[in-house]
Write a protein that holds these residues in place. Sequence first.
Motif, PDB file in Angstrom:
ATOM      1  N   LEU A   9     -38.930   0.191  10.044  1.00  0.00           N
ATOM      2  CA  LEU A   9     -37.197  -0.373  10.274  1.00  0.00           C
ATOM      3  C   LEU A   9     -36.294   0.105   9.726  1.00  0.00           C
ATOM      4  O   LEU A   9     -36.715   0.813   7.988  1.00  0.00           O
ATOM      5  CB  LEU A   9     -37.144  -1.934  10.259  1.00  0.00           C
ATOM      6  N   TRP A  10     -35.334   1.500   9.829  1.00  0.00           N
ATOM      7  CA  TRP A  10     -34.491   2.032   8.795  1.00  0.00           C
ATOM      8  C   TRP A  10     -33.241   1.314   8.422  1.00  0.00           C
ATOM      9  O   TRP A  10     -32.966   0.785   8.976  1.00  0.00           O
ATOM     10  CB  TRP A  10     -34.269   2.986  10.003  1.00  0.00           C
ATOM     11  N   LYS A  11     -33.158   1.590   7.224  1.00  0.00           N
ATOM     12  CA  LYS A  11     -31.915   1.637   6.296  1.00  0.00           C
ATOM     13  C   LYS A  11     -30.791   2.473   5.796  1.00  0.00           C
ATOM     14  O   LYS A  11     -31.869   3.403   4.839  1.00  0.00           O
ATOM     15  CB  LYS A  11     -32.421   0.168   5.552  1.00  0.00           C
ATOM     16  N   LEU A  12     -29.883   2.789   5.973  1.00  0.00           N
ATOM     17  CA  LEU A  12     -28.831   3.737   5.030  1.00  0.00           C
ATOM     18  C   LEU A  12     -28.890   3.154   3.846  1.00  0.00           C
ATOM     19  O   LEU A  12     -28.862   2.214   3.743  1.00  0.00           O
ATOM     20  CB  LEU A  12     -27.384   3.417   5.296  1.00  0.00           C
ATOM     21  N   ASP A  13     -28.950   4.162   3.224  1.00  0.00           N
ATOM     22  CA  ASP A  13     -28.651   3.403   1.431  1.00  0.00           C
ATOM     23  C   ASP A  13     -28.186   4.923   0.760  1.00  0.00           C
ATOM     24  O   ASP A  13     -28.509   5.560   0.348  1.00  0.00           O
ATOM     25  CB  ASP A  13     -29.712   3.359   0.764  1.00  0.00           C
ATOM     26  N   LEU A  14     -26.423   4.703   0.888  1.00  0.00           N
ATOM     27  CA  LEU A  14     -25.424   5.511   0.269  1.00  0.00           C
ATOM     28  C   LEU A  14     -25.350   5.567  -0.939  1.00  0.00           C
ATOM     29  O   LEU A  14     -24.239   6.047  -1.360  1.00  0.00           O
ATOM     30  CB  LEU A  14     -23.950   6.040   1.543  1.00  0.00           C
ATOM     31  N   SER A  15     -26.193   4.713  -1.864  1.00  0.00           N
ATOM     32  CA  SER A  15     -26.038   4.365  -3.156  1.00  0.00           C
ATOM     33  C   SER A  15     -26.322   5.668  -3.921  1.00  0.00           C
ATOM     34  O   SER A  15     -25.303   5.734  -4.983  1.00  0.00           O
ATOM     35  CB  SER A  15     -26.236   3.060  -4.010  1.00  0.00           C
ATOM     36  N   ASN A  16     -26.489   6.962  -3.389  1.00  0.00           N
ATOM     37  CA  ASN A  16     -27.488   7.914  -4.237  1.00  0.00           C
ATOM     38  C   ASN A  16     -25.991   8.861  -3.732  1.00  0.00           C
ATOM     39  O   ASN A  16     -26.596  10.247  -4.169  1.00  0.00           O
ATOM     40  CB  ASN A  16     -28.155   8.309  -4.057  1.00  0.00           C
ATOM     41  N   LEU A  17     -25.180   8.698  -2.583  1.00  0.00           N
ATOM     42  CA  LEU A  17     -24.200   9.696  -1.971  1.00  0.00           C
ATOM     43  C   LEU A  17     -23.421  10.928  -3.334  1.00  0.00           C
ATOM     44  O   LEU A  17     -23.218  11.431  -3.021  1.00  0.00           O
ATOM     45  CB  LEU A  17     -23.359   9.924  -1.262  1.00  0.00           C
ATOM     46  N   ASN A  18     -22.989   9.828  -4.235  1.00  0.00           N
ATOM     47  CA  ASN A  18     -22.167  10.548  -5.748  1.00  0.00           C
ATOM     48  C   ASN A  18     -23.327  10.789  -6.228  1.00  0.00           C
ATOM     49  O   ASN A  18     -22.688  12.263  -6.983  1.00  0.00           O
ATOM     50  CB  ASN A  18     -21.904   8.871  -6.662  1.00  0.00           C
ATOM     51  N   ARG A  19     -24.464  10.907  -6.547  1.00  0.00           N
ATOM     52  CA  ARG A  19     -24.771  11.633  -7.784  1.00  0.00           C
ATOM     53  C   ARG A  19     -25.175  13.394  -7.183  1.00  0.00           C
ATOM     54  O   ARG A  19     -25.281  13.831  -7.561  1.00  0.00           O
ATOM     55  CB  ARG A  19     -26.354  10.486  -8.081  1.00  0.00           C
ATOM     56  N   MET A  70     -23.793   3.985  12.109  1.00  0.00           N
ATOM     57  CA  MET A  70     -25.617   3.203  11.930  1.00  0.00           C
ATOM     58  C   MET A  70     -24.994   2.201  12.583  1.00  0.00           C
ATOM     59  O   MET A  70     -24.429   1.448  11.289  1.00  0.00           O
ATOM     60  CB  MET A  70     -25.572   3.637  10.726  1.00  0.00           C
ATOM     61  N   PRO A  71     -26.040   1.193  12.735  1.00  0.00           N
ATOM     62  CA  PRO A  71     -25.869  -0.426  12.627  1.00  0.00           C
ATOM     63  C   PRO A  71     -26.051  -1.328  12.011  1.00  0.00           C
ATOM     64  O   PRO A  71     -27.489  -0.271  10.807  1.00  0.00           O
ATOM     65  CB  PRO A  71     -26.640  -0.794  13.931  1.00  0.00           C
ATOM     66  N   GLU A  72     -25.580  -1.662  11.544  1.00  0.00           N
ATOM     67  CA  GLU A  72     -26.233  -2.418  10.356  1.00  0.00           C
ATOM     68  C   GLU A  72     -27.579  -3.468   9.703  1.00  0.00           C
ATOM     69  O   GLU A  72     -28.062  -3.404  10.549  1.00  0.00           O
ATOM     70  CB  GLU A  72     -24.628  -4.371   9.572  1.00  0.00           C
ATOM     71  N   GLY A  73     -28.276  -2.990   8.498  1.00  0.00           N
ATOM     72  CA  GLY A  73     -29.250  -3.831   8.153  1.00  0.00           C
ATOM     73  C   GLY A  73     -30.804  -3.057   9.326  1.00  0.00           C
ATOM     74  O   GLY A  73     -30.112  -1.863   8.591  1.00  0.00           O
ATOM     75  N   GLU A  74     -31.241  -3.560   8.737  1.00  0.00           N
ATOM     76  CA  GLU A  74     -32.644  -2.837   9.245  1.00  0.00           C
ATOM     77  C   GLU A  74     -33.088  -2.611  10.777  1.00  0.00           C
ATOM     78  O   GLU A  74     -32.717  -3.457  11.437  1.00  0.00           O
ATOM     79  CB  GLU A  74     -34.025  -3.647   8.505  1.00  0.00           C
ATOM     80  N   VAL A  75     -33.166  -1.260  11.134  1.00  0.00           N
ATOM     81  CA  VAL A  75     -33.115  -1.153  12.389  1.00  0.00           C
ATOM     82  C   VAL A  75     -34.428   0.451  13.338  1.00  0.00           C
ATOM     83  O   VAL A  75     -34.736   0.912  12.061  1.00  0.00           O
ATOM     84  CB  VAL A  75     -31.644  -0.672  12.898  1.00  0.00           C
ATOM     85  N   THR A  76     -34.648  -0.130  14.186  1.00  0.00           N
ATOM     86  CA  THR A  76     -35.689   0.627  14.269  1.00  0.00           C
ATOM     87  C   THR A  76     -34.781   2.413  15.357  1.00  0.00           C
ATOM     88  O   THR A  76     -33.311   1.969  15.309  1.00  0.00           O
ATOM     89  CB  THR A  76     -36.570   0.577  15.634  1.00  0.00           C
ATOM     90  N   ASP A  77     -35.744   3.380  15.257  1.00  0.00           N
ATOM     91  CA  ASP A  77     -35.018   4.716  15.227  1.00  0.00           C
ATOM     92  C   ASP A  77     -34.414   4.500  16.596  1.00  0.00           C
ATOM     93  O   ASP A  77     -32.760   4.941  17.220  1.00  0.00           O
ATOM     94  CB  ASP A  77     -35.789   5.839  15.234  1.00  0.00           C
ATOM     95  N   GLU A  78     -35.130   3.962  18.273  1.00  0.00           N
ATOM     96  CA  GLU A  78     -34.662   3.823  19.275  1.00  0.00           C
ATOM     97  C   GLU A  78     -32.858   3.202  18.822  1.00  0.00           C
ATOM     98  O   GLU A  78     -32.502   3.483  20.479  1.00  0.00           O
ATOM     99  CB  GLU A  78     -35.609   2.853  20.070  1.00  0.00           C
ATOM    100  N   LYS A  79     -33.619   1.979  18.401  1.00  0.00           N
ATOM    101  CA  LYS A  79     -31.789   1.030  18.379  1.00  0.00           C
ATOM    102  C   LYS A  79     -30.927   1.942  18.162  1.00  0.00           C
ATOM    103  O   LYS A  79     -29.724   1.439  18.534  1.00  0.00           O
ATOM    104  CB  LYS A  79     -32.186   0.053  17.463  1.00  0.00           C
ATOM    105  N   ILE A  80     -30.972   3.106  16.856  1.00  0.00           N
ATOM    106  CA  ILE A  80     -30.180   3.981  16.543  1.00  0.00           C
ATOM    107  C   ILE A  80     -29.632   4.561  17.487  1.00  0.00           C
ATOM    108  O   ILE A  80     -28.189   5.101  17.576  1.00  0.00           O
ATOM    109  CB  ILE A  80     -30.683   4.479  15.079  1.00  0.00           C
ATOM    110  N   ALA A  81     -30.691   4.912  18.489  1.00  0.00           N
ATOM    111  CA  ALA A  81     -30.521   5.513  19.132  1.00  0.00           C
ATOM    112  C   ALA A  81     -28.934   5.348  20.665  1.00  0.00           C
ATOM    113  O   ALA A  81     -28.122   5.879  20.382  1.00  0.00           O
ATOM    114  CB  ALA A  81     -31.762   6.005  20.346  1.00  0.00           C
ATOM    115  N   GLN A  82     -30.041   4.153  21.059  1.00  0.00           N
ATOM    116  CA  GLN A  82     -28.838   3.610  21.646  1.00  0.00           C
ATOM    117  C   GLN A  82     -27.117   3.534  20.903  1.00  0.00           C
ATOM    118  O   GLN A  82     -27.141   3.590  21.802  1.00  0.00           O
ATOM    119  CB  GLN A  82     -29.254   2.427  21.873  1.00  0.00           C
ATOM    120  N   ALA A  83     -27.396   2.788  20.295  1.00  0.00           N
ATOM    121  CA  ALA A  83     -26.163   2.085  20.246  1.00  0.00           C
ATOM    122  C   ALA A  83     -25.348   3.893  19.321  1.00  0.00           C
ATOM    123  O   ALA A  83     -24.268   3.216  19.262  1.00  0.00           O
ATOM    124  CB  ALA A  83     -26.138   1.530  18.073  1.00  0.00           C
TER     125      ALA A  83
END
Length: 176
Positions: free
Chosen positions: A82-92, A32-45
């Motif tokens: 605009l999407w962004k990962l937030d994995l801070s909940n992952l451990n929980r 996943m690219p860093e920062g806020e991205v569109t789903d299309e950008k994510i698909a490309q990347a």
Amino acid sequence: MVNFLVDLNDPVIKGYLINLVGEEGYKVVANMPEGEVTDEKIAQATGVLLNIVRRTLFILYENRLAGYRRERDTDSGWLTYLWKLDLSNLNRQLELEAKKLLKNLKTKLEYEKDKVFYICEKQDGRFLFEIAAEMEFKCRFCGGELVFEDNEPVIDALKQRIEKLEDLTSSSGAAA
Ligand SMILES: [Zn+2]
């Protein structure tokens, strides 16, 4: 950025994510690219199909592992997500999963301790004593003879897994 603290190659984390979003979905998370991205950008990347990217984002969102912000294009008036990962909940999340698994393993352990099993000599079946007796100790699948199984190795393996998980959940609990 909390994301950097999460080791996506950690087998437990990787396994959890693949279980959640599939192999392709994991590719999305890992690349996943860093920062806020569109789903299309994510698909490309990531090289993952757009519909799989969307499905992955939705599942991540449902599990509070991603968030989005809507932005209206001033010219076209269209909404952009605009999407962004937030994995801070992952451990929980992992901790909850581990606790669920621990409970299942303990139930299984009690069951194994409590029951007597017979197995087919050709290894294609395993039956409770009561069932094996009903079948007159002939395998349902191949007709072979059923013999008593010493399930001590099964019990030991379960105990080991339980012990490891208990270490894991108690240490992460202390850290939280
Ligand atoms: Zn058999």
